[in-house]
Design an enzyme around this catalytic site. Sequence first.
Site, PDB file in Angstrom:
ATOM      1  N   GLY A   1      40.087  44.011  44.608  1.00  6.96           N
ATOM      2  CA  GLY A   1      41.373  44.273  45.244  1.00  6.96           C
ATOM      3  C   GLY A   1      41.191  44.718  46.683  1.00  6.96           C
TER       4      GLY A   1
ATOM      5  N   GLY B   1      42.347  46.889  50.302  1.00  4.32           N
ATOM      6  CA  GLY B   1      42.802  48.236  50.638  1.00  4.32           C
ATOM      7  C   GLY B   1      41.705  49.279  50.542  1.00  4.32           C
ATOM      8  N   HIS B   2      40.476  48.834  50.424  1.00  2.00           N
ATOM      9  CA  HIS B   2      39.359  49.767  50.282  1.00  2.00           C
ATOM     10  C   HIS B   2      38.323  49.609  51.387  1.00  2.00           C
ATOM     11  CE1 HIS B   2      40.947  50.530  46.304  1.00  2.00           C
ATOM     12  NE2 HIS B   2      40.782  49.279  45.936  1.00  2.00           N
TER      13      HIS B   2
ATOM     14  N   ASP C   1      38.951  42.144  37.575  1.00  2.00           N
ATOM     15  CA  ASP C   1      37.773  41.752  38.351  1.00  2.00           C
ATOM     16  C   ASP C   1      36.693  41.193  37.428  1.00  2.00           C
ATOM     17  OD1 ASP C   1      38.999  42.681  40.650  1.00  2.00           O
ATOM     18  OD2 ASP C   1      38.047  44.641  40.592  1.00  2.00           O
TER      19      ASP C   1
ATOM     20  N   HIS D   1      43.047  53.919  42.912  1.00  2.00           N
ATOM     21  CA  HIS D   1      44.388  53.335  42.913  1.00  2.00           C
ATOM     22  C   HIS D   1      45.402  54.351  42.409  1.00  2.00           C
ATOM     23  CE1 HIS D   1      41.449  50.101  41.824  1.00  2.00           C
ATOM     24  NE2 HIS D   1      41.881  49.702  43.000  1.00  2.00           N
TER      25      HIS D   1
END
Lengths: 201, 201, 331, 331
Positions: free
Chosen positions: C54, C56-57, C110, C219
């Site tokens: 995902g 945003g990291h 994932d 998250h």
Amino acid sequence: MAFTTENLRTSIVRIKDRIGPIGDEMNALDGRLGDGDLGVTLVNGFRNMSEATEAMPEDLGMALFHAAKAMTAVSGSSFGTLMATALMAAGKNVKGQKEVEWVEVAQLLQSAQDAMIARGGAKLGDKTVLDSLAAIIAEVRDEDSPDALLNKAASAAREARDSFKDKPNKIGRARVYADKSIGLEDPGMAAIVRLLEALHP
Amino acid sequence: MAFTTENLRTSIVRIKDRIGPIGDEMNALDGRLGDGDLGVTLVNGFRNMSEATEAMPEDLGMALFHAAKAMTAVSGSSFGTLMATALMAAGKNVKGQKEVEWVEVAQLLQSAQDAMIARGGAKLGDKTVLDSLAAIIAEVRDEDSPDALLNKAASAAREARDSFKDKPNKIGRARVYADKSIGLEDPGMAAIVRLLEALHP
Amino acid sequence: MKKLINKPENYVDEVLQGMAAAHPETYAIGGATGRMLHRPQPVAQKVGVVSGGGFGHIPVFGGYIGDGLLDACAIGDVFASPDMNPMLESIQFASTGKGVLCIVGNYGGDRMNFDMACEMAAMEDITAVKVVVADDVAAAPPEESEKRRGVAGFVYVTKIAGAAAAAGYDLIQTQNVAQKAADNIRSIGVALTSCTVPQAGKPTFDIADDEIEIGMGIHGEPGVGRSKLTSVDTIADQMIDRLLTDKPVNSGDRVAILVNGLGATPVEELYLMMRRAKARLADLGAELAHIRVGNYATSMEMAGASITLMHLDDELECLLNAGADCPFWRN
Amino acid sequence: MKKLINKPENYVDEVLQGMAAAHPETYAIGGATGRMLHRPQPVAQKVGVVSGGGFGHIPVFGGYIGDGLLDACAIGDVFASPDMNPMLESIQFASTGKGVLCIVGNYGGDRMNFDMACEMAAMEDITAVKVVVADDVAAAPPEESEKRRGVAGFVYVTKIAGAAAAAGYDLIQTQNVAQKAADNIRSIGVALTSCTVPQAGKPTFDIADDEIEIGMGIHGEPGVGRSKLTSVDTIADQMIDRLLTDKPVNSGDRVAILVNGLGATPVEELYLMMRRAKARLADLGAELAHIRVGNYATSMEMAGASITLMHLDDELECLLNAGADCPFWRN
Ligand SMILES: Nc1ncnc2c1ncn2[C@@H]1O[C@H](COP(=O)(O)OP(=O)(O)O)[C@@H](O)[C@H]1O
Ligand SMILES: Nc1ncnc2c1ncn2[C@@H]1O[C@H](COP(=O)(O)OP(=O)(O)O)[C@@H](O)[C@H]1O
Ligand SMILES: [Mg+2]
Ligand SMILES: [Mg+2]
Ligand SMILES: [Mg+2]
Ligand SMILES: [Mg+2]
């Protein structure tokens, strides 16, 4: 009689003993447009200088140097640095002398003012401690009695502070709020008034 | 009569045409404990699969592969991936065949379920779409009429959904809220019910 | 939502464009949907190392593309797994005949998508294998360590695997040493504020002004419960205690430590956490053989920090210190 | 105030301890009051390069101690100039007979105290000279550029001066090239949220949830006024426009660009800003010869970003790319 290391010592200790309420007042004044640290600077500065009085030499120039050095250690605030600068300049001026005639004090102040201008880059009229000094120097020139000298200086400082109140600050932290500074006493100018008042025996 | 690529096409397009409100419902259900994307996954998945129907070969195995491939492109969500896995496994099972007897559909579902277990690592009883599939497989075994098959599957799915409602989720995003999940329908199980209902001609 | 962004739906793709614009010598955008980030050129004659997850990291995951690190990476939406296709594209890009290792965080989507991508790759005669990173000790007890989330430990596994591949390890050796690294890594985080997923437009979770959550996931997954915000020394102690309970550190052990910021926590505060962590580990007689402080695995504007420990042996230490070069990590 | 700290009055000293604990090969704490950060060993036979300033801007100032960068740095309290003494100590540490250059942000206290420190150094026969960094175009119009604050441009001046000293430039040459760098740097920032000085305990300034301030100083000094938070492209355009008005960029110009985070802004958003900035400069035909994105000059947990441009000539570009090594900058 003349100005000696002993006078310097007494003056520093006297202000140190009376600095508490002045510190609070100056923090509040400086906090309105600046960072509110002027009082802290004064309190710590006079504490350091008064500790330094114990080992102050008779050479007035060196004594002023010692005071300057003590003042540099308080903080990085403008007023502290300018005071250290002033003391250093005055010290250079009278290095090797054990005393200075009272009538020559105005000259000493002038050398201090010159150094402060060179250091800080402010001009007369910018609404700073420089304007207080200018008023004092004009007033005490040719004065040879210490009492009269102090009285005249204090009233000159008061007048300067009041007459600049409605002008804008043109330098330092308060400059960015120049408009808001109209109507407010400059903290540095107010501090000079209180310090001179505290010098009264 | 038997299950052919044509049946697969019709089924996909039929669900696609009816998926709108199901998508909204599933987003809401998934949003209570998960990330609220189950509806989006279904809507996009059936859109992609229905686009793929146009070029679907007569080989039922390859047709299921095409559907699987279309499903992999929707998103990374679990349900989409598991559906793609199921379609791929079923496709492998019937590769080279043009049709599958209705009575063999249960077997096809079984191969799909096995693959989903291998892929997702969940167990029966974890309150997932696997439990719906298990109930359906048990119910439709030996059934050779497509209509009866669909009816039995739908009622098995409803029963599974309802009977698991008061159990905790043991896998997936909802697992960390296991206690809160008691009393809530599992979104994946609810989705199976709606998809089967939508299959009705 | 106070963010410097354009349209939320373009967020991921525009950030990738920014990364490629800033570092064209390191990152290129590829794949049918533009969701595969890769080196400008594949490196021949080595095991490929890829990842995906995902968004945003940053720098996790794609930021760690570079020499001695990743070759390519699949990019998902914010906090959502990429689908199988960019994973397969990453494997294809990184494949130069010696196989490809996929470094995968322990999240359902994932893992499943990478499994599928590996199967698809096999159909093209590319051998692709997986190492799963599951370092968050707060997510599950040791008996269920397979349920632990992958967090900042990803950085170490990537560094080790990338160095091994660059050093000429074959696929099995690369996978084994990456697995050894993963087995020796433990992490725990603390969250002070939430972040906001751009398309959601509101904070992912609520947390009071005087509260923190130790062990919260990147998250916003629940951790070991809320508590009052105390001093950083107290918080660091609680975190270190959890790590040590899970895997003790003994006198003479050589350990790598990463004090990681989640995105909005000033580096000043990370140094305070490091100060305490080092003192605690020094008390145990451990040697901090490798130290990093900074934003290495983030959650956009989440405030908070994590501590990751990796127990070292000679091989891991050597690979950790081997040359590597990307905008976020250099040896 | 949601901070990971211990007692506010120990904040600065404990962060320094953390820095030295994390990077003992780079940072050592010295000076009579512990407020001089320095390399573990002075480097003989080169011009010394030092700096100093208020705390809370890591890596500015002391973070940039390292090879090809600073030798020592005076550390003040949060957002307050150090006093003269650690400045003098820094000069003394860095002096190896070839003189010392002081890189000073354009703040009254910093300037005055460094002036005094230079005078004091002269009494000990150390030649110390100053370069003042005043890159914030929002702080004053071009005619009064001497009133501009020093912000992220400090990073470039430090890099250039450090590289020059390492390359064997003498004091005057080092000062001249640092001054040339300073003359060619322009910065502008945008603030989204305030930070909190630990000892103050409340935010330095108020700003509404939908407001930004373009040009706000790194201590919260007023900028060019509040406006609504719009898209990052719009904001980047406003910032770039101001920079270009102040010093145009022409076709064929070579320019270095730094998109800098103030501390709490995720790197994702910095890449969005970089994306737009690069597009704008490319439209003008400029070549972005050097690009950095990240937290290079911060204000603790302030959210926001700044853009800095440095116009390059061959000498500046060469020095910018010369070897340098600290935890926050490496070539
Ligand atoms: N450059 C300058 N030249 C002369 N006086 C100055 C200068 N800057 C500030 N001052 C004086 O110092 C006072 C503020 O002192 P202080 O609070 O110590 O400064 P700061 O905290 O802004 O560094 C002002 O009220 C003004 O009188
Ligand atoms: N590992 C798994 N095995 C089987 N079913 C699963 C698994 N994980 C999730 N599911 C099913 O998928 C549903 C959620 O799907 P989806 O929203 O796509 O997942 P997510 O967004 O968490 O990736 C659950 O309600 C459950 O029925
Ligand atoms: Mg002040
Ligand atoms: Mg001050
Ligand atoms: Mg979901
Ligand atoms: Mg999902």
